[in-house]
Design a protein around this motif. Structure first.
Motif, short mmCIF file in Angstrom:
data_model
loop_
_atom_site.label_atom_id
_atom_site.label_comp_id
_atom_site.label_asym_id
_atom_site.label_seq_id
_atom_site.Cartn_x
_atom_site.Cartn_y
_atom_site.Cartn_z
N GLU A 190 103.25 39.46 71.93
CA GLU A 190 103.95 38.19 71.70
C GLU A 190 103.87 37.30 72.93
OE1 GLU A 190 106.24 35.34 69.67
OE2 GLU A 190 105.13 37.08 68.97
N PHE A 191 104.01 37.87 74.13
CA PHE A 191 103.93 37.07 75.34
C PHE A 191 102.52 36.46 75.51
CE2 PHE A 191 103.32 36.54 79.92
CZ PHE A 191 104.42 35.73 80.22
N ARG A 192 101.52 37.27 75.24
CA ARG A 192 100.14 36.74 75.34
C ARG A 192 99.92 35.61 74.33
NH1 ARG A 192 96.69 42.36 75.91
NH2 ARG A 192 97.22 42.77 78.08
N ARG A 193 100.45 35.75 73.14
CA ARG A 193 100.27 34.70 72.13
C ARG A 193 100.94 33.40 72.57
NH1 ARG A 193 102.78 32.84 67.78
NH2 ARG A 193 104.56 34.22 67.98
N LYS A 194 102.18 33.53 73.11
CA LYS A 194 102.87 32.33 73.58
C LYS A 194 102.13 31.69 74.76
CE LYS A 194 106.33 32.35 70.72
NZ LYS A 194 106.51 31.23 69.77
N THR A 195 101.57 32.51 75.64
CA THR A 195 100.81 31.97 76.77
C THR A 195 99.58 31.20 76.28
OG1 THR A 195 101.54 33.83 78.12
CG2 THR A 195 99.66 32.60 78.92
N ASP A 196 98.93 31.77 75.28
CA ASP A 196 97.76 31.08 74.71
C ASP A 196 98.17 29.76 74.05
OD1 ASP A 196 96.12 33.09 75.60
OD2 ASP A 196 96.16 34.21 73.71
N GLU A 197 99.34 29.75 73.39
CA GLU A 197 99.81 28.50 72.78
C GLU A 197 100.09 27.44 73.85
OE1 GLU A 197 103.18 29.39 70.38
OE2 GLU A 197 102.04 30.46 68.84
N VAL A 198 100.69 27.85 74.98
CA VAL A 198 100.95 26.89 76.06
C VAL A 198 99.64 26.33 76.62
CG1 VAL A 198 101.87 26.64 78.40
CG2 VAL A 198 103.20 27.83 76.66
#
Length: 202
Positions: A23-31
């Motif tokens: 989930e953290f990697r996905r949010k980082t990619d979204e940012v």
């Protein structure tokens, strides 16, 4: 995305739950995608701010993951220690049960030995006691026999004395009439020719 965009290190998967890392990697990619759409320049202040903010968030995430991993490890260690304590408690319980069984066996053995000693003492002392008792009974029987013989002698003496006195009384009673006449003659004698005579027809 711009080639100058910073690469934010991902937290190691072994330090936290896999779903949280994903989930953290996905949010980082979204940012990163949103920053690219806004044409954020990573070498400018806003790019450096976003990069620093994401880095700080990743450090916080790594700290949280490390803390969670430490907590998990502590829980595992505590569980292992508890299991070891439980195992030791079971071993102590088994040792206590074994010791209790041994104590019971020793108590039963001591009781059996005590009973054997008592039986042995009875076997040794009972014949002596019986012999002493027989001696006492013989002495008492002899004394009783002597008392019975003495009573018989006294009874026989009393009977003989009674027979003697009865015979004497009977003889005295039979001689009473003659003695009375003799006494009467002595009280009233008749003198003739220098001699004293008694009348027997009185």
């Amino acid at each position: 995305m711009d080639s100058t965009s910073p690469t934010v290190p991902h937290p190691p998967e072994g330090e936290g739950p896999k779903d949280w890392v994903a989930e953290f990697r996905r949010k980082t990619d979204e940012v990163r995608a949103a920053a690219a759409e806004w044409a954020v320049r990573w070498d400018e202040p806003e790019g450096r701010f976003i990069s620093a903010l994401m880095g700080a968030m990743e450090v916080v995430g790594n700290l949280s993951a490390s803390a969670q991993a430490a907590f998990v490890q502590t829980s595992r260690d505590g569980r292992a220690a508890a299991e070891a304590d439980l195992l030791r408690a079971k071993e102590i319980h088994q040792a206590a049960q074994l010791a209790l069984t041994q104590i019971r066996n020793i108590e039963l053995a001591a009781k059996a030995e005590h009973e054997a000693v008592a039986v042995q003492m009875i076997d040794r002392t009972l014949p002596l006691f019986i012999k002493r008792l027989e001696n006492v009974l013989v002495i008492r029987e002899q004394r009783w026999n002597k008392d019975v013989a003495r009573r018989r002698y006294v009874t026989a003496g009393a009977v003989v004395l009674a027979i003697f006195l009865s015979g004497f009384g009977l003889a005295r009673w039979e001689d009473y009439g003659r003695l009375a006449r003799i006494d009467n003659c002595l009280d009233h004698p008749i003198q003739a020719s220098g001699h004293f005579y008694c009348r027997i027809d009185q």
